[in-house]
Design a protein around this motif. Structure first.
Motif, PDB file in Angstrom:
ATOM      1  N   PRO A 164       0.798  -1.239   0.000  1.00 13.80           N
ATOM      2  CA  PRO A 164       0.000   0.000   0.000  1.00 13.80           C
ATOM      3  C   PRO A 164       0.830   1.290   0.000  1.00 13.80           C
ATOM      4  O   PRO A 164       0.286   2.356  -0.285  1.00 13.80           O
ATOM      5  CB  PRO A 164      -0.841  -0.123   1.280  1.00 13.80           C
ATOM      6  CG  PRO A 164      -0.986  -1.606   1.459  1.00 13.80           C
ATOM      7  CD  PRO A 164       0.360  -2.171   1.063  1.00 13.80           C
ATOM      8  N   THR A 195      -6.389   1.974   4.640  1.00 16.54           N
ATOM      9  CA  THR A 195      -5.845   0.615   4.503  1.00 16.54           C
ATOM     10  C   THR A 195      -4.940   0.261   5.675  1.00 16.54           C
ATOM     11  O   THR A 195      -4.600  -0.905   5.857  1.00 16.54           O
ATOM     12  CB  THR A 195      -5.053   0.451   3.184  1.00 16.54           C
ATOM     13  OG1 THR A 195      -3.835   1.192   3.274  1.00 16.54           O
ATOM     14  CG2 THR A 195      -5.859   0.909   1.984  1.00 16.54           C
ATOM     15  N   THR A 238       3.334   1.720  -2.156  1.00 16.41           N
ATOM     16  CA  THR A 238       3.381   1.956  -3.614  1.00 16.41           C
ATOM     17  C   THR A 238       2.009   2.387  -4.123  1.00 16.41           C
ATOM     18  O   THR A 238       1.902   3.260  -5.002  1.00 16.41           O
ATOM     19  CB  THR A 238       3.877   0.695  -4.342  1.00 16.41           C
ATOM     20  OG1 THR A 238       5.119   0.287  -3.756  1.00 16.41           O
ATOM     21  CG2 THR A 238       4.074   0.949  -5.822  1.00 16.41           C
ATOM     22  N   GLU A 239       0.953   1.788  -3.552  1.00 12.23           N
ATOM     23  CA  GLU A 239      -0.422   2.187  -3.903  1.00 12.23           C
ATOM     24  C   GLU A 239      -0.615   3.686  -3.618  1.00 12.23           C
ATOM     25  O   GLU A 239      -1.172   4.423  -4.442  1.00 12.23           O
ATOM     26  CB  GLU A 239      -1.389   1.334  -3.074  1.00 12.23           C
ATOM     27  CG  GLU A 239      -2.861   1.653  -3.211  1.00 12.23           C
ATOM     28  CD  GLU A 239      -3.700   0.771  -2.270  1.00 12.23           C
ATOM     29  OE1 GLU A 239      -3.249  -0.334  -1.883  1.00 12.23           O
ATOM     30  OE2 GLU A 239      -4.812   1.192  -1.907  1.00 12.23           O
ATOM     31  N   SER A 287      -5.240   6.265   0.832  1.00 15.48           N
ATOM     32  CA  SER A 287      -4.762   4.958   1.296  1.00 15.48           C
ATOM     33  C   SER A 287      -4.683   4.869   2.817  1.00 15.48           C
ATOM     34  O   SER A 287      -4.336   3.823   3.355  1.00 15.48           O
ATOM     35  CB  SER A 287      -3.388   4.639   0.695  1.00 15.48           C
ATOM     36  OG  SER A 287      -2.414   5.522   1.203  1.00 15.48           O
ATOM     37  N   VAL A 336      -2.781  -0.207 -10.028  1.00 15.38           N
ATOM     38  CA  VAL A 336      -3.906   0.348  -9.267  1.00 15.38           C
ATOM     39  C   VAL A 336      -4.938   0.860 -10.273  1.00 15.38           C
ATOM     40  O   VAL A 336      -4.614   1.673 -11.142  1.00 15.38           O
ATOM     41  CB  VAL A 336      -3.480   1.512  -8.355  1.00 15.38           C
ATOM     42  CG1 VAL A 336      -4.682   2.017  -7.545  1.00 15.38           C
ATOM     43  CG2 VAL A 336      -2.343   1.096  -7.415  1.00 15.38           C
ATOM     44  N   VAL A 380       3.259  -3.082  -9.235  1.00 12.91           N
ATOM     45  CA  VAL A 380       1.937  -2.859  -8.639  1.00 12.91           C
ATOM     46  C   VAL A 380       1.071  -2.177  -9.687  1.00 12.91           C
ATOM     47  O   VAL A 380       1.547  -1.280 -10.396  1.00 12.91           O
ATOM     48  CB  VAL A 380       2.037  -1.950  -7.388  1.00 12.91           C
ATOM     49  CG1 VAL A 380       0.658  -1.634  -6.819  1.00 12.91           C
ATOM     50  CG2 VAL A 380       2.923  -2.575  -6.311  1.00 12.91           C
ATOM     51  N   GLN A 410     -10.398   2.549  -5.309  1.00 21.41           N
ATOM     52  CA  GLN A 410      -9.121   2.094  -5.848  1.00 21.41           C
ATOM     53  C   GLN A 410      -9.026   0.582  -5.689  1.00 21.41           C
ATOM     54  O   GLN A 410      -9.541   0.026  -4.718  1.00 21.41           O
ATOM     55  CB  GLN A 410      -7.940   2.790  -5.146  1.00 21.41           C
ATOM     56  CG  GLN A 410      -7.680   2.338  -3.726  1.00 21.41           C
ATOM     57  CD  GLN A 410      -7.630   3.491  -2.733  1.00 21.41           C
ATOM     58  OE1 GLN A 410      -8.306   4.500  -2.876  1.00 21.41           O
ATOM     59  NE2 GLN A 410      -6.835   3.325  -1.688  1.00 21.41           N
ATOM     60  N   ALA A 430      -5.973  -2.155  -5.934  1.00 16.91           N
ATOM     61  CA  ALA A 430      -4.533  -2.376  -6.124  1.00 16.91           C
ATOM     62  C   ALA A 430      -4.254  -3.865  -6.213  1.00 16.91           C
ATOM     63  O   ALA A 430      -4.839  -4.671  -5.485  1.00 16.91           O
ATOM     64  CB  ALA A 430      -3.753  -1.780  -4.952  1.00 16.91           C
TER      65      ALA A 430
END
Lengths: 142, 153
Positions: free
Chosen positions: A61, B61, A63-64, B58, A135, A133, A84, A86
């Motif tokens: 995450p 997460t 890199t996400e 993000s 996304v 990766v 999103q 990924a």
């Protein structure tokens, strides 16, 4: 939400400005601290080697998160990301050599949806052109 | 050793509320290498139409780690220290941005556990809601438990 991009002006196939990233061990360790995920493989080279990795492994995450930065670089507002998805294809390994990991992220508008939304496919690729990766982001335009 | 499939369908709810602080958002933002002012500067956030600073998309997460990683450390779940689990796939749906000051509830449901070759895949759905029960975001993680599938006949 103050997206600056007019849905009607965006064609399928449009490329977002790509970005280059460099990840040092300290960046990954900061991410461990911010997320409270201290799994050894992410910060301890000995643990990483014990599971067959040559170097510590970046959180997927992270890199996400970097991929999603291309969206607000384009729209001006991170709140324009409404979904999103990924997929983590290969681990991002971070050698402790002062150079760390490098990757490039590029994005393409692949679909136009209802409600003035578009799909952007973002891909992080290594200097060896390996897909690390991907996304799929759903982005709200105006 | 395979994971315990009796966990499929079980839900765990956090016992305490998660309060989003401006400083936590700043730390997370810096950790992902971001500088966008809507994460950091209240005035800039208001100019963008938000009542205060918001979280990067993000941020949600990472809440699972703060909430204790259920069910990873439940002995009955069967997760061993070795082999390792890796995240293969992550889907997030945002109903609205997370704001500083939000008080969030967190619940995790094990949606699936299945073999993929020598490995097992388990899918968790994390529901993040506000205090009045309104959905804030949903995170679906697919983890790969390496080499833990039962041997095939």
């Amino acid at each position: 939400m103050t997206a600056q991009v007019d849905y009607d002006t965006v064609p399928v196939g449009m490329q977002l400005a790509p970005r280059e990233f460099q990840l040092l061990a300290v960046n990954e360790i900061m991410y461990c601290g911010a997320t409270l995920d201290f799994a050894g493989v992410h910060w301890n080279p000995r643990v990483a080697r014990s599971v067959g990795m040559d170097h510590i492994v970046a959180h997927g995450p992270l890199t996400e998160a970097k991929a999603l930065s291309l969206i607000h670089e384009w729209t001006g507002d991170p709140g324009t990301v409404v979904a999103q998805h990924a997929r983590f294809h290969r681990p991002v390994l971070i050698p402790d050599d002062g150079e760390g990991a490098r990757y490039r992220i590029h994005g393409t508008v692949t679909e136009k949806l209802a409600d003035r939304r578009v799909v952007v496919e973002l891909t992080a690729v290594s200097p060896q052109e390996e897909e690390l990766v991907t996304v799929r982001a759903v982005v709200q335009l105006v | 050793m395979p994971l315990n499939r009796e966990f499929i369908g079980r839900t765990w709810r956090a016992a305490e509320v998660y309060e989003v602080s401006r400083e936590k958002l700043r730390d997370f933002t810096v950790a992902i290498g971001e500088m966008h002012p809507v994460y950091l500067d209240e005035e800039a956030a208001r100019k963008h139409g938000y009542r205060t600073v918001i979280a990067p998309p993000s941020f949600c997460t990472a809440l699972w780690f703060r909430m204790g990683n259920w069910p990873m450390f439940e002995p009955e779940f069967g997760k061993q220290k070795d082999p390792v689990c890796v995240l293969g796939d992550q889907r997030v749906t945002h109903h609205r941005p997370i704001h500083a000051g939000d008080r969030l509830w967190f619940a995790t449901t094990v949606r699936d556990i299945r073999d993929i070759g020598r490995h097992e895949l388990f899918e968790m759905e994390h529901q993040v809601t506000s205090e009045d029960g309104a959905p804030v975001c949903t995170v679906v993680d697919q983890m790969i438990s390496r080499g833990s599938a039962a041997p095939k006949e």
